[in-house]
Design a protein around this motif. Structure first.
Motif, PDB file in Angstrom:
ATOM      1  N   ARG A  70       0.837  -1.199   0.000  1.00  0.00           N
ATOM      2  CA  ARG A  70       0.000   0.000   0.000  1.00  0.00           C
ATOM      3  C   ARG A  70       0.874   1.252   0.000  1.00  0.00           C
ATOM      4  NH1 ARG A  70      -1.472   3.836   2.893  1.00  0.00           N
ATOM      5  NH2 ARG A  70      -0.409   3.194   4.790  1.00  0.00           N
ATOM      6  N   ILE A  71       1.919   1.252   0.787  1.00  0.00           N
ATOM      7  CA  ILE A  71       2.822   2.411   0.857  1.00  0.00           C
ATOM      8  C   ILE A  71       3.523   2.615  -0.481  1.00  0.00           C
ATOM      9  CG2 ILE A  71       4.953   3.290   1.900  1.00  0.00           C
ATOM     10  CD1 ILE A  71       3.994   1.876   4.518  1.00  0.00           C
ATOM     11  N   ILE A  72       4.056   1.540  -1.042  1.00  0.00           N
ATOM     12  CA  ILE A  72       4.774   1.627  -2.321  1.00  0.00           C
ATOM     13  C   ILE A  72       3.866   2.168  -3.419  1.00  0.00           C
ATOM     14  CG2 ILE A  72       5.830   0.254  -4.165  1.00  0.00           C
ATOM     15  CD1 ILE A  72       6.918  -1.582  -1.929  1.00  0.00           C
ATOM     16  N   GLU A  73       2.651   1.644  -3.480  1.00  0.00           N
ATOM     17  CA  GLU A  73       1.719   2.061  -4.538  1.00  0.00           C
ATOM     18  C   GLU A  73       1.164   3.461  -4.305  1.00  0.00           C
ATOM     19  OE1 GLU A  73      -1.102  -1.148  -4.620  1.00  0.00           O
ATOM     20  OE2 GLU A  73       0.410  -2.561  -5.346  1.00  0.00           O
ATOM     21  N   GLY A  74       0.991   3.849  -3.037  1.00  0.00           N
ATOM     22  CA  GLY A  74       0.378   5.138  -2.724  1.00  0.00           C
ATOM     23  C   GLY A  74       1.361   6.281  -2.593  1.00  0.00           C
TER      24      GLY A  74
ATOM     25  N   LEU B 124       8.386   8.243  -2.909  1.00  0.00           N
ATOM     26  CA  LEU B 124       9.432   7.605  -2.108  1.00  0.00           C
ATOM     27  C   LEU B 124      10.433   6.854  -2.973  1.00  0.00           C
ATOM     28  CD1 LEU B 124       7.259   6.254   0.852  1.00  0.00           C
ATOM     29  CD2 LEU B 124       8.695   8.312   0.803  1.00  0.00           C
ATOM     30  N   GLY B 125      10.027   6.487  -4.178  1.00  0.00           N
ATOM     31  CA  GLY B 125      10.951   5.868  -5.125  1.00  0.00           C
ATOM     32  C   GLY B 125      11.087   4.358  -5.040  1.00  0.00           C
ATOM     33  N   PHE B 126      10.298   3.709  -4.198  1.00  0.00           N
ATOM     34  CA  PHE B 126      10.381   2.250  -4.105  1.00  0.00           C
ATOM     35  C   PHE B 126       9.572   1.616  -5.223  1.00  0.00           C
ATOM     36  CE2 PHE B 126      10.880   3.640   0.353  1.00  0.00           C
ATOM     37  CZ  PHE B 126      12.146   3.144   0.578  1.00  0.00           C
ATOM     38  N   VAL B 127      10.150   0.611  -5.866  1.00  0.00           N
ATOM     39  CA  VAL B 127       9.433  -0.082  -6.941  1.00  0.00           C
ATOM     40  C   VAL B 127       9.122  -1.526  -6.574  1.00  0.00           C
ATOM     41  CG1 VAL B 127      10.325   1.408  -8.772  1.00  0.00           C
ATOM     42  CG2 VAL B 127      11.564  -0.679  -8.163  1.00  0.00           C
ATOM     43  N   SER B 128       9.634  -1.985  -5.418  1.00  0.00           N
ATOM     44  CA  SER B 128       9.359  -3.361  -5.012  1.00  0.00           C
ATOM     45  C   SER B 128       9.368  -3.476  -3.492  1.00  0.00           C
ATOM     46  CB  SER B 128      10.405  -4.321  -5.589  1.00  0.00           C
ATOM     47  OG  SER B 128      11.667  -4.108  -4.986  1.00  0.00           O
ATOM     48  N   ILE B 129       8.730  -4.526  -3.016  1.00  0.00           N
ATOM     49  CA  ILE B 129       8.728  -4.823  -1.590  1.00  0.00           C
ATOM     50  C   ILE B 129      10.164  -5.057  -1.129  1.00  0.00           C
ATOM     51  CG2 ILE B 129       7.990  -6.496   0.158  1.00  0.00           C
ATOM     52  CD1 ILE B 129       5.514  -6.970  -1.671  1.00  0.00           C
ATOM     53  N   GLN B 130      10.940  -5.756  -1.943  1.00  0.00           N
ATOM     54  CA  GLN B 130      12.331  -6.051  -1.585  1.00  0.00           C
ATOM     55  C   GLN B 130      13.127  -4.778  -1.346  1.00  0.00           C
ATOM     56  OE1 GLN B 130      10.604  -7.352  -4.085  1.00  0.00           O
ATOM     57  NE2 GLN B 130      10.721  -9.570  -3.953  1.00  0.00           N
ATOM     58  N   GLU B 131      12.973  -3.799  -2.235  1.00  0.00           N
ATOM     59  CA  GLU B 131      13.682  -2.527  -2.066  1.00  0.00           C
ATOM     60  C   GLU B 131      13.292  -1.846  -0.764  1.00  0.00           C
ATOM     61  OE1 GLU B 131      13.303   0.424  -5.064  1.00  0.00           O
ATOM     62  OE2 GLU B 131      14.328  -0.759  -6.572  1.00  0.00           O
ATOM     63  N   PHE B 132      11.996  -1.819  -0.488  1.00  0.00           N
ATOM     64  CA  PHE B 132      11.481  -1.175   0.711  1.00  0.00           C
ATOM     65  C   PHE B 132      12.053  -1.836   1.961  1.00  0.00           C
ATOM     66  CE2 PHE B 132       8.515  -0.484   4.150  1.00  0.00           C
ATOM     67  CZ  PHE B 132       8.071   0.809   3.977  1.00  0.00           C
ATOM     68  N   VAL B 133      12.006  -3.167   2.000  1.00  0.00           N
ATOM     69  CA  VAL B 133      12.476  -3.909   3.171  1.00  0.00           C
ATOM     70  C   VAL B 133      13.987  -3.765   3.338  1.00  0.00           C
ATOM     71  CG1 VAL B 133      12.689  -6.208   4.202  1.00  0.00           C
ATOM     72  CG2 VAL B 133      10.525  -5.497   3.164  1.00  0.00           C
ATOM     73  N   LYS B 134      14.739  -3.857   2.243  1.00  0.00           N
ATOM     74  CA  LYS B 134      16.194  -3.686   2.344  1.00  0.00           C
ATOM     75  C   LYS B 134      16.540  -2.305   2.886  1.00  0.00           C
ATOM     76  CE  LYS B 134      17.747  -4.838  -1.742  1.00  0.00           C
ATOM     77  NZ  LYS B 134      18.640  -5.214  -2.864  1.00  0.00           N
ATOM     78  N   ASP B 135      15.821  -1.280   2.446  1.00  0.00           N
ATOM     79  CA  ASP B 135      16.077   0.071   2.925  1.00  0.00           C
ATOM     80  C   ASP B 135      15.777   0.176   4.420  1.00  0.00           C
ATOM     81  OD1 ASP B 135      16.695   2.949   2.261  1.00  0.00           O
ATOM     82  OD2 ASP B 135      14.667   3.178   3.075  1.00  0.00           O
TER      83      ASP B 135
END
Length: 65
Positions: free
Chosen positions: A27-31, A35-46
């Protein structure tokens, strides 16, 4: 600063997360495209990287507040 190995040399492992957390990350990535995240993996790694940087300072006795 925390440095991580080159992507080509990094070994990866799978981890599990509660489905509700994954849905919230989606939801955060899509909304929040800004923020510049294109995947769950990117978000979690960050998120993990930020925690490593913060708590690494604690474990090294360098944290100053």
């Amino acid at each position: 600063m925390v440095s991580f190995p080159d992507k080509d040399k990094t070994e990866y492992v799978k981890i599990g997360m509660p489905k509700e957390m994954v849905e919230e990350v989606k939801r955060i990535i899509e909304g929040e495209k800004r923020l510049g995240f294109v995947s769950i993996q990117e978000f979690v790694k960050d998120a993990v990287r930020k925690n490593i940087m913060e708590f690494g300072e604690y474990s090294n006795g360098q944290h100053k507040r």
